[in-house]
Structure formats: structure tokens, C-alpha cells
Design a protein around this motif. Sequence first.
Motif, PDB file in Angstrom:
ATOM      1  N   ASP A   1      -5.287  -3.090   0.309  1.00  0.00           N
ATOM      2  CA  ASP A   1      -5.598  -1.951  -0.562  1.00  0.00           C
ATOM      3  C   ASP A   1      -6.801  -2.341  -1.410  1.00  0.00           C
ATOM      4  O   ASP A   1      -6.727  -3.262  -2.227  1.00  0.00           O
TER       5      ASP A   1
ATOM      6  N   CYS B   1      -6.563   2.323   1.713  1.00  0.00           N
ATOM      7  CA  CYS B   1      -5.957   1.229   2.458  1.00  0.00           C
ATOM      8  C   CYS B   1      -6.711   1.047   3.764  1.00  0.00           C
ATOM      9  O   CYS B   1      -7.039   2.024   4.444  1.00  0.00           O
TER      10      CYS B   1
ATOM     11  N   CYS C   1       0.850  -1.186   0.000  1.00  0.00           N
ATOM     12  CA  CYS C   1       0.000   0.000   0.000  1.00  0.00           C
ATOM     13  C   CYS C   1       0.890   1.241   0.000  1.00  0.00           C
ATOM     14  O   CYS C   1       1.485   1.562   1.028  1.00  0.00           O
TER      15      CYS C   1
END
Length: 333
Positions: free
Chosen positions: A274, A279, A234
Motif C-alpha cells: 500500500d 494498492c 491493504c
Amino acid sequence: MLGLGDLNLRARLAPGTPTWVTEWVCASICAALAGLLRLGLDMMLPAPPPYVFLFPFVLLATLLAGWRSGLIALALILLGVWYMVLFHARFGPLDSSEGAALALNALSGAAVVGVAQAFRTAYAQVEAERAAKLETRELLLRELNHRVKNNFQMVESLIDMQRRRAADAGSEQALGDALRRVRSMATAHAYLYSPDDAGETIDLGAYLGELCENLADGLLLSGRVRLETALGACPVGRDRAVAAGLVVNELVTNAAKYAFPDGRAGRILVSLRDDGAGCSLTVADDGVGMAAGALATSRGLGRKLVEGFAKRSGGTLVRNEGPGVSHTLVLPH
């Protein structure tokens, strides 16, 4: 976007290709292109100017391979004009006006070569100065990072020393919590502000993985309580990653302290995924949970820190339903 340094063929092809080869090949290609374009122009215009493509390709040859390549291209193009335009298929004597025009264009072309070479030289000097400044900046940044790292270690040692000398359990616990927060910040600094990685974003999953390893060691979790991770990739900004890491530090520490009393077994899970829009960072345990109303009446430092770090990260912290305690920090892209 390409700069002039990326187009410097002599530097890019050296040392595999001799400089003189690069200069001649570049000049020949530029002269050939000028001739081909001139032939194409003949098909569209009845009497195009003979020197129409002289200056652009002389300039190009100089910028790509230096002043010698520019002069070679100038000579080849002038010979081509003399052979193809002034006297078709043969060299022949020029009258006064044609000779003067050829000489004038030769001088003008030489001036273009000189100006282009001066620009190349100035650009090279600017690039050298810029490289020297960047090297100095990198050295200063490394020194600063080294000093900050040493300062963190000194603060950790002082807090740990004071914790060991604490007269009561409450003071020892408070100093232990402070020590873990300092260690979390030190980990964030070491991972996120390295001069070798100057990008604006980092992989939050990789950073949290290292942070959780340090937390597991620092919290001295027994074999009956496990700290597990399921961390996907992420990319987030550095400051947001620091704040998210501090949220994880507080939540994991609280779970280790309160979720498993009296030697209870269980696990603490830190997960990150994600979903495209953002996220989702979750810290959950399967411990005893919180008593009804405890969250609403809690005014401890840990809760204030979690809320503050969550706000700083630009995300939203929500509590999930579960057998233990679970929180999710949603970080929008």
C-alpha cells in the motif's frame, strides 16, 4: 453517535451497582446541577424564574435512570426551589399563588416523567424487536452461507470427477483449470462473506495469503518451483477483493503451467503493498518468459478472464519488464 440504550445508566451499571443506588445518584446529580445553574443565573438576572431548570433536568434524570429517578429529581428540585428561592435559607408557608405555582409545576414535572418513561419503554420495545430481527437475519445468513458452501463442494466434486474421466489431455487440463477457478471462488466466499465479519472492507493481504496457500496445494507445485508471498495490509471492498483474488488465481495458474517447462526450477512471487494512493498487487515469476508477440496474439480464456477480473476490481493491470513474466494490478483507494 450514542443512542438512548447507551445512556441507560441502570442497564449499563447493573448488576455491579444496585438499581436504587443508580436512581438516587442520578437524581441527586441532576438536582444539584439544576441548583448550581439557578445560582449562576441569579448573578446575571435580577429575578430569574424559579422553575427555569426544573423540566430539563427532570427529563434528563428520567431518560438516564427511569421514572423513579425522574420523580426523585422532581421532588429534590421542588424542595430546592422552596428552600432557596421562595424562602431563602428556610422552609416557610407559601401563599396561595406560590402554592398553586409549586403544585402546578409538580404536576407538569410528573407529566414530563410520564412522557419520558413512555418514550423509554417504546424505545426498549423497538430495540428488542430490532435485536430479534437481526438474530433471525443472522441465522438465515448462516444457513445461506452453509448451503452455498455445500453447493461449491458439490460443483468441485463433479468437475473433479469429470476431469478424472477425461479421455484426452486437453479436456483434463481445461477441467483442471475450471476446478481451480471454482475453488478460488469458494475460498473467496468462505473468507469474504462470513456473517461473523459484516464490515464493508477486508484486508486484501490476509485474504490473498490464504488463497495462495490453497493455490500451492491445488497446483501440486514441485519442490523446485516455490510459490512465495510478500503481502502487506491493504483494506479494500469485498467485491474488489474477490476480483483481485481471481486475477491472482489466473496469473499464478498460468505461471505454474507455462513458466517452468522440463522441470526448470524457479519461484512465483505474489506481493502486495500500500503506497498511500492505492494498492499494488504484483504476480511475478522468474521462468522462461513469453515469446515476442505472444501477448499481442493471445486470445485464450485465461487472458480474457484476467482482463475482465482486473476491470471488475476497478484497477489497472500492467505488464512489467523482467526475466520472466510479471504483472501488476494497481488498485486505487
